[in-house]
Design an enzyme around this catalytic site. Structure first.
Site, PDB file in Angstrom:
ATOM      1  CB  ALA A 109      -0.937  -0.097   1.087  1.00  0.00           C
ATOM      2  CB  ALA A 110       4.026   2.444   1.343  1.00  0.00           C
TER       3      ALA A 110
ATOM      4  CB  CYS B 104       3.782   1.987 -11.494  1.00  0.00           C
ATOM      5  SG  CYS B 104       5.190   1.482 -10.707  1.00  0.00           S
TER       6      CYS B 104
END
Length: 452
Positions: free
Chosen positions: A267-268, A388
């Site tokens: 999550a970070a 990403c």
């Protein structure tokens, strides 16, 4: 106090630190800017551009230097190599810097750093480049790999990889987009209220910030004229969250609704967690995990700033199975660790670490995490898988892995996407966003349903 700082020397030290093992350029840059926040805005802007530009254009700068130097860059002392790269970047890309200043300051810097014996070498190379600058030629498209390496500063490994998949025209768009200035994109946390949204926008404009529409999503905006987010009331009061549109789209495609129980497994720094929490509302809950306490602390800081109380944070290795979560979650967001090729424009050092060996190790880790993530989804629930990056091995091949090995069914993304993003693959459950084609970072999003 600011007059005591030599900005070019600070840039040199910053660039050398970026090249140390384990250092990430964006983190080094942020640390330096925080340390020297007392510098005038103009100096900070000069420092940022010189560091980022020299790093981004490294292969091209080396090509230019090597045309005029008897000693090739790979054999130079690191300090001299970086001084020459910085000077050439100023000569070619910083029009506000006089040529004489770029050369003279480079020579002075070499002397100051203990290389007086090489000041003639530095001066000679740069003067030769100046004299021959208009005659300098670069490889053309008939040598596509070399062309992309020199013209767009893209290492051969990635140039070859993308040429094979996308062809020269598409690959050139991708590489060109990485070299463009990246916007500061935020999500307005207005919970759908038009009045709240207008209030946030007025507040930003009154603070002297230019607010522009961002593509694809109504809650997204591009901010210009921001010196430091931390001084914006709208930011430190939690009314907006820094997040690229591509990352927002991933959460949108998860289809989270009020009352759901959600896990954000990697999550970070917490952008997806906060967006998920805004969608579950306080009747739902979000469990937000990442590998280390340092990362989870980043998430907690963002949650506190946003005033969110229905999120639980934990430091936990996503590759280790948690039997207590089996079949418990309505939605699992698995934005797994990846090669990051889609965000090279923001973190240019990524392209210099790219290799097939690194990618194979990543794919193995991704599949361990995805197997755990899939097991946590309850019957009828959703797995949202994203990265990403721009890499078939990490994206489309993992879609096949989730479908064939983990038994989940891909679901169309079309109900969640704006019409301009819908296409052949979105109907099949996945979307590859490409810089230069799409107005956002490179990103991959896919959605799966677990059978009841």
């Amino acid at each position: 106090m600011a007059n005591a700082v030599n900005i070019r020397e600070l840039a040199l030290l910053t660039l050398l630190e970026m090249q140390q093992e384990g250092k990430q350029s964006h983190q080094v840059m942020r640390s330096v800017l925080d340390k020297y926040q007392y510098l005038p805005k103009q100096d900070r802007a000069f420092l940022t551009r010189l560091c980022q530009g020299t790093l981004e254009y490294r292969p091209q700068l080396d090509y230019i230097v090597n045309q005029y130097s008897s000693v090739k860059t790979r054999k130079m002392k690191p300090v001299i190599r970086e001084i020459l790269r910085m000077a050439v970047y100023q000569l070619f890309y910083m029009d506000q810097v006089p040529d004489s200043a770029a050369v003279n300051e480079a020579v002075k810097l070499a002397v100051k750093k203990g290389f007086r014996s090489l000041k003639g070498f530095v001066n000679g190379v740069l003067r030769s480049i100046l004299r021959e600058r208009d005659k300098l030629t670069f490889p053309g498209p008939e040598e596509p790999v070399k062309y992309l390496e020199v013209r767009y500063a893209m290492p051969p490994y990635l140039a070859e990889k993308w040429l094979k998949k996308y062809g020269l025209q598409q690959t050139e768009k991708i590489c060109g987009a990485f070299l463009q200035e990246k916007p500061l994109t935020v999500r307005l946390r207005d919970h759908g209220s038009p009045e709240e949204r207008e209030s946030i926008l007025r507040e930003l404009q009154e603070a002297g910030v230019q607010v522009l529409p961002a593509p694809y999503l109504s809650e997204a905006r591009i901010l210009k004229g921001v010196n430091s987010l931390t001084y914006l009331p709208a930011f430190y009061e939690g009314k907006l969250q820094v997040q690229d549109v591509s990352s927002m789209l991933a959460v949108v495609c998860a289809g989270i609704t009020p009352g759901q129980r959600v896990l954000d497994i990697c999550a970070a720094p917490g952008g997806k967690t906060i967006m998920a929490a805004d969608r579950t509302g306080e009747t739902g809950s979000v469990l937000s995990r990442d590998l280390t306490e340092r990362k989870t602390e980043m998430i907690r800081e963002n949650l506190e700033r946003c005033g969110i109380s229905h999120v639980q944070t934990e430091a936990r290795d996503a590759a280790l199975h948690d039997a207590l979560l089996e079949g418990q979650l309505d939605t699992v967001i698995a934005d797994v660790p990846c090669s990051g090729y889609g965000v090279i424009g923001r973190k240019p050092d990524i392209k210099y670490r790219a290799s097939g060996e690194n990618q194979q190790e990543l794919v193995q880790l991704q599949r361990e995490i995805l197997a755990n993530a899939a097991s946590y989804v309850k019957p009828g629930g959703v797995l949202l898988f994203s990265t990403c990056t721009i890499a078939e091995e990490e994206n489309e091949d993992n879609v096949n892995y989730i479908t064939e090995q983990l038994g989940l069914t891909p679901e169309s993304l079309d109900p969640y996407l704006p019409e301009e993003l819908q296409g052949e693959t979105t109907g099949k459950g996945y979307l590859q966003l490409l810089p230069g084609t799409h107005a956002c970072d490179g990103f991959f999003v896919s959605r799966f349903r677990k059978s009841v």
